[in-house]
Write an enzyme that holds these catalytic residues in place. Structure first.
Site, PDB file in Angstrom:
ATOM      1  N   SER A 107       0.832  -1.196   0.000  1.00 10.38           N
ATOM      2  CA  SER A 107       0.000   0.000   0.000  1.00 10.38           C
ATOM      3  C   SER A 107       0.877   1.261   0.000  1.00 10.38           C
ATOM      4  CB  SER A 107      -0.938  -0.055   1.210  1.00 10.38           C
ATOM      5  OG  SER A 107      -1.883   0.970   1.180  1.00 10.38           O
ATOM      6  N   HIS A 132      -2.447  -1.325  -4.217  1.00  7.29           N
ATOM      7  CA  HIS A 132      -3.910  -1.347  -4.330  1.00  7.29           C
ATOM      8  C   HIS A 132      -4.430   0.084  -4.252  1.00  7.29           C
ATOM      9  CE1 HIS A 132      -4.581  -1.789   0.354  1.00  7.29           C
ATOM     10  NE2 HIS A 132      -3.906  -0.716   0.047  1.00  7.29           N
TER      11      HIS A 132
END
EC number: 3.4.21.92
Length: 203
Positions: A107, A132
């Site tokens: 992330s 993501h």
């Protein structure tokens, strides 16, 4: 299993003793490595951690503006705003910031890994990278929920554009690949352009 109290964790930090002209001097291991221009970004990215990282980056710039800084990352990600404080400082300061993934960079951790100086971004062989879209949740009146949804979509588009610039991937590929959790091995992270090379040894 409960997390250990911070006081216990601090007590477990190794100390390094050095001989100087004035006698012995002891440092905790992280302060000693900071002298070698090494910073650790470990754990959840949040405001307190971001402030510490930013302070270390600014300190090392003031010490030697022309020497590289080495940022070692092992993080599951976290707050976008805290991560952007670190990212913007990395781009703002004069020294190149070389990023190294050890363990995982997921992330926001992966975004900061990709944001290192071009040609100086690395993964250790068994590390993992995950990209993501930003996560968000909000409760309240429908109008407020709509405002927050618009903000999250704006952040998502901005992060995708920046990741496209750092990796060299087309924006539509980034949008597709960040739509869901996308895990990569160290080798795949090199191929994707998140990092520039795999480090197997100092040689």
């Amino acid at each position: 299993m409960h997390n250990a109290p911070e006081s216990v964790l601090n007590a477990l930090v190794p100390m390094v003793v050095e001989q100087t002209a004035k006698g012995e001097r002891s440092y905790d291991i992280y302060s000693r490595l900071l002298k070698e221009r090494v910073i650790f970004l470990v754990g959840q990215v949040e405001e307190h951690m971001a402030n510490l990282i930013v302070a270390q980056l600014l300190f090392l710039e003031s010490e030697s503006p022309d020497k590289d800084i080495y940022l070692y990352i092992n993080s599951p990600g976290g707050s976008v705003t805290a991560g952007m404080a670190i990212y913007d400082t990395m781009q703002f300061i004069k020294p190149n910031v070389s990023t190294v993934c050890m363990g995982q960079a997921a992330s926001m951790g992966a975004f900061l890994l990709a944001g290192g100086a071009k040609g100086k971004r690395h993964c250790l062989p068994n590390s993992r990278v995950m990209i993501h879209q930003p996560l968000g949740g909000f409760q309240g009146q429908a109008s407020d929920i709509a405002i927050h949804a618009k903000e999250i979509l704006g952040i998502k588009n901005k992060l995708n554009q920046m990741l496209a610039e750092h990796t060299g991937q087309p924006l539509d590929i980034i949008e597709r690949d960040t739509d869901r959790d996308n895990f990569m091995s160290a080798t795949q992270a090199v191929e994707y352009g998140i990092v520039d090379s795999l480090l197997t040894s100092r040689g």
